[in-house]
Design a protein around this motif. Structure first.
Motif, short mmCIF file in Angstrom:
data_model
loop_
_atom_site.label_atom_id
_atom_site.label_comp_id
_atom_site.label_asym_id
_atom_site.label_seq_id
_atom_site.Cartn_x
_atom_site.Cartn_y
_atom_site.Cartn_z
N GLY A 74 0.82 -1.21 0.00
CA GLY A 74 0.00 0.00 0.00
C GLY A 74 0.85 1.25 0.00
N ARG A 75 0.23 2.35 0.40
CA ARG A 75 0.93 3.64 0.37
C ARG A 75 2.15 3.64 1.28
N ASP A 76 2.01 3.06 2.46
CA ASP A 76 3.13 3.09 3.40
C ASP A 76 3.30 1.74 4.12
N PHE A 77 2.87 0.66 3.48
CA PHE A 77 3.04 -0.65 4.10
C PHE A 77 3.34 -1.71 3.04
N ALA A 78 4.02 -2.75 3.51
CA ALA A 78 4.32 -3.91 2.68
C ALA A 78 3.77 -5.14 3.35
N GLY A 79 3.52 -6.17 2.55
CA GLY A 79 3.00 -7.43 3.10
C GLY A 79 2.82 -8.43 1.97
N GLY A 80 2.64 -9.68 2.32
CA GLY A 80 2.32 -10.70 1.34
C GLY A 80 3.32 -10.81 0.21
N PHE A 81 4.61 -10.72 0.52
CA PHE A 81 5.71 -10.80 -0.47
C PHE A 81 5.79 -9.56 -1.36
N CYS A 82 5.02 -8.51 -1.06
CA CYS A 82 4.95 -7.33 -1.92
C CYS A 82 5.53 -6.11 -1.21
N TYR A 83 6.44 -5.40 -1.88
CA TYR A 83 7.09 -4.23 -1.31
C TYR A 83 6.69 -2.93 -2.00
N LEU A 84 6.68 -2.95 -3.33
CA LEU A 84 6.22 -1.82 -4.13
C LEU A 84 5.08 -2.31 -5.02
N ASN A 85 4.06 -1.47 -5.19
CA ASN A 85 2.87 -1.92 -5.89
C ASN A 85 3.04 -1.70 -7.40
N ASN A 86 3.43 -2.76 -8.09
CA ASN A 86 3.74 -2.66 -9.51
C ASN A 86 2.52 -2.26 -10.36
N ALA A 87 1.35 -2.79 -10.04
CA ALA A 87 0.15 -2.44 -10.79
C ALA A 87 -0.19 -0.96 -10.61
N ALA A 88 -0.01 -0.45 -9.40
CA ALA A 88 -0.26 0.97 -9.14
C ALA A 88 0.74 1.84 -9.89
N VAL A 190 -5.13 -1.81 -16.50
CA VAL A 190 -4.05 -2.61 -15.91
C VAL A 190 -4.68 -3.89 -15.38
N VAL A 191 -4.12 -5.02 -15.74
CA VAL A 191 -4.58 -6.31 -15.21
C VAL A 191 -3.51 -6.82 -14.24
N ALA A 192 -3.88 -6.96 -12.98
CA ALA A 192 -3.01 -7.59 -12.00
C ALA A 192 -3.19 -9.10 -12.16
N LEU A 225 -9.12 -2.07 -24.76
CA LEU A 225 -8.45 -0.95 -24.12
C LEU A 225 -6.94 -1.14 -24.20
N PRO A 226 -6.17 -0.06 -24.26
CA PRO A 226 -4.73 -0.19 -24.06
C PRO A 226 -4.48 -0.86 -22.70
N THR A 227 -3.73 -1.94 -22.68
CA THR A 227 -3.68 -2.80 -21.49
C THR A 227 -2.25 -3.15 -21.10
N VAL A 228 -1.98 -3.02 -19.80
CA VAL A 228 -0.72 -3.49 -19.22
C VAL A 228 -1.04 -4.69 -18.33
#
Length: 259
Positions: A74-88, A190-192, A225-228
């Motif tokens: 999230g904005r100021d937290f990490a969890g579940g093997f995730c540090y930076l939100n790539n989809a965001a 964006v598709v996560a 749609l243009p899609t990532v």
């Protein structure tokens, strides 16, 4: 790794590094090591690169093979093997060109970090299909009553699925989510892309088949749609590569059919 987590975040910010770890890392699945930042940053760079190919490079779609994943950050937290939100990150890059961007998260776990980042924003819609958090990680986020707030009210859609839901039930929920998306009228997507909803995934909660991933991909591609595509979960099993190939093949086949 933290040894304490605050029950009421925001009531105090400690000087101790152990306390700060507990403040920002909400579970024990995100240990910080000397190489963590470099790895997380390059994962985010992958999402940025794919988004730039779509935004400026003339590609209709691009696939970011991100590791570590990101949708629990999230904005100021990490969890579940995730540090930076790539989809965001991908959505932010697309927003430089498109006024409205949608994120559809098909990982088996709720994209709680993505929800956190955009919860009060009306320019990015977040839709997450996931195992019911009443009995599945991340437990404290992902309920259908969480609809956004302020400018983002109504722009957050959670579709919680019961244990052992299969292809048809999943696709029914996806069509519900996309009805909200069409009302939002996004200009880019964006598709996560989580593959851990597979029936034989080591953390199996849902029962999506290999063919099911192709069907899901075709529905998403049909939005035109243009899609990532940003890689999220998918735990080690013999069929992991086959499931990815099924999704990408279905997505591309639908695009070619539209051409």
């Amino acid at each position: 790794m933290p040894n304490v987590h605050p029950r009421r975040p925001g009531r105090g910010y400690p000087r101790s590094i152990v306390g700060r770890a507990g403040y920002h890392l909400y579970d024990l699945a995100c240990p910080i090591t000397p190489d963590t930042w470099t790895s997380a940053l390059w994962g985010a760079h992958s999402a940025t690169s794919a988004a730039l190919q779509v935004r400026d490079g003339g590609e209709r779609s691009a696939y970011a093979i991100c590791r570590p994943p990101g949708h629990h950050a999230g904005r100021d937290f990490a969890g579940g093997f995730c540090y930076l939100n790539n989809a965001a990150v991908a959505a932010a890059v697309l927003r430089d060109k498109y006024q409205r961007v949608a994120i559809v998260d098909i990982d088996v776990h709720h994209g709680n970090g993505t929800q956190d980042i955009f919860y009060d924003r009306g320019d990015v819609m977040t839709i997450s299909l996931h195992g019911d958090p009443a009995e599945f990680y991340p437990f404290f986020w992902g309920y259908e009553t969480e609809r956004g707030e302020g400018d983002g009210l109504g722009a957050n859609v959670n579709l919680a699925l019961p244990r052992n839901a299969g292809d048809n039930q999943y696709l029914d929920a996806l069509h519900i989510g996309l009805s909200h998306l069409r009302d939002f009228r996004p200009q880019a997507l964006v598709v996560a892309l989580g593959l851990d909803s597979y029936k034989n995934d080591p953390l199996a909660f849902l029962q999506i088949t290999t063919t099911g991933f192709e069907r899901i991909a075709r529905v998403l591609s049909s939005l035109r749609l243009p899609t990532v595509l940003v890689q999220e979960g998918g735990y080690l099993c013999e069929d992991l590569g086959m499931n990815l190939a099924s999704f990408l093949t279905g997505f591309e086949a639908e695009q070619l059919q539209q051409a």
